[in-house]
Design an enzyme around this catalytic site. Structure first.
Site, mmCIF file in Angstrom:
data_model
loop_
_atom_site.group_PDB
_atom_site.id
_atom_site.type_symbol
_atom_site.label_atom_id
_atom_site.label_comp_id
_atom_site.label_asym_id
_atom_site.label_seq_id
_atom_site.Cartn_x
_atom_site.Cartn_y
_atom_site.Cartn_z
ATOM 1 N N SER A 39 0.788 -1.234 0.000
ATOM 2 C CA SER A 39 0.000 0.000 0.000
ATOM 3 C C SER A 39 0.822 1.286 0.000
ATOM 4 O O SER A 39 0.313 2.339 -0.343
ATOM 5 C CB SER A 39 -0.966 0.030 1.172
ATOM 6 O OG SER A 39 -0.283 0.233 2.386
ATOM 7 N N LYS A 77 0.672 4.426 6.744
ATOM 8 C CA LYS A 77 -0.025 5.261 5.756
ATOM 9 C C LYS A 77 0.500 6.688 5.876
ATOM 10 O O LYS A 77 1.200 7.049 6.807
ATOM 11 C CB LYS A 77 -1.539 5.268 5.989
ATOM 12 C CG LYS A 77 -2.201 3.908 6.012
ATOM 13 C CD LYS A 77 -2.213 3.234 4.678
ATOM 14 C CE LYS A 77 -2.889 1.879 4.811
ATOM 15 N NZ LYS A 77 -2.458 0.927 3.850
#
Length: 181
Positions: A39, A77
């Site tokens: 990700s 993230k």
């Protein structure tokens, strides 16, 4: 014999003291983390080792590690929205509180898709999560691999209390010959 015992005891004290310092640093200041998944590519890749600082408040575009709200693991993230921010993505351009932001860290991924396509779908926080602003005590986060990231667009806002810390640097992995990959 007495000298030897004294020497061993001295070494044991030094080792114990060093272990206590490491434990305290890891619990309260820094901790190593291994990246899992795709990700955050190309910024961080699967199995990259990073060091996370447990002190300091995250700022916009910092990378953070946090306890996943939907799994028994940690996620890494990028912070996009801070408390009170409105966030909108339109034609691959971020607007935060109405101000346009560029994301140079996405250039590699944007280069992999046809020019007429968007890397990130259009959205507003209201469309995704039913709130026009990031709530107090929360953050809105996204992965850099926008087409393959399970992030705030799917699981919503994260609590600032769930943060492990801010990513400070990568510990380069070594190949079998001891050379950085």
């Amino acid at each position: 014999m007495k000298n030897m015992k004294s020497e061993v005891f001295s070494w044991l004290k030094a080792i114990l003291f060093a272990l206590m310092i490491v434990f305290i640093c890891q619990q309260f200041l820094f901790t190593p983390v291994t990246v899992k998944g795709e990700s955050m590519e190309p910024t961080y890749e699967n199995d990259d080792r990073i060091v996370v600082a447990k002190i300091g408040k995250p700022e916009r575009f910092d990378m953070v590690v946090f306890y996943a709200p939907d799994a028994e693991e940690n996620y890494i993230k990028r912070v996009i929205g801070l408390p009170g921010d409105s966030v909108e993505m339109k034609d691959d351009v971020f607007y935060i509180n109405g101000k346009k932001y560029t994301e140079p860290y996405l250039n590699t991924k944007k280069g992999e898709i046809p020019p007429e396509e968007n890397l990130t779908e259009n959205f507003t926080l209201s469309d995704l999560l039913g709130k026009s602003k990031v709530p107090v005590g929360h953050l809105f986060v996204m992965g850099d691999n926008r087409r393959n990231s399970w992030d705030g667009r799917r699981f919503g806002f994260i609590s600032e209390k769930s943060l492990v810390g801010k990513v400070k640097f990568r510990i380069y992995p070594l190949n079998e010959m001891g050379v950085p990959k």
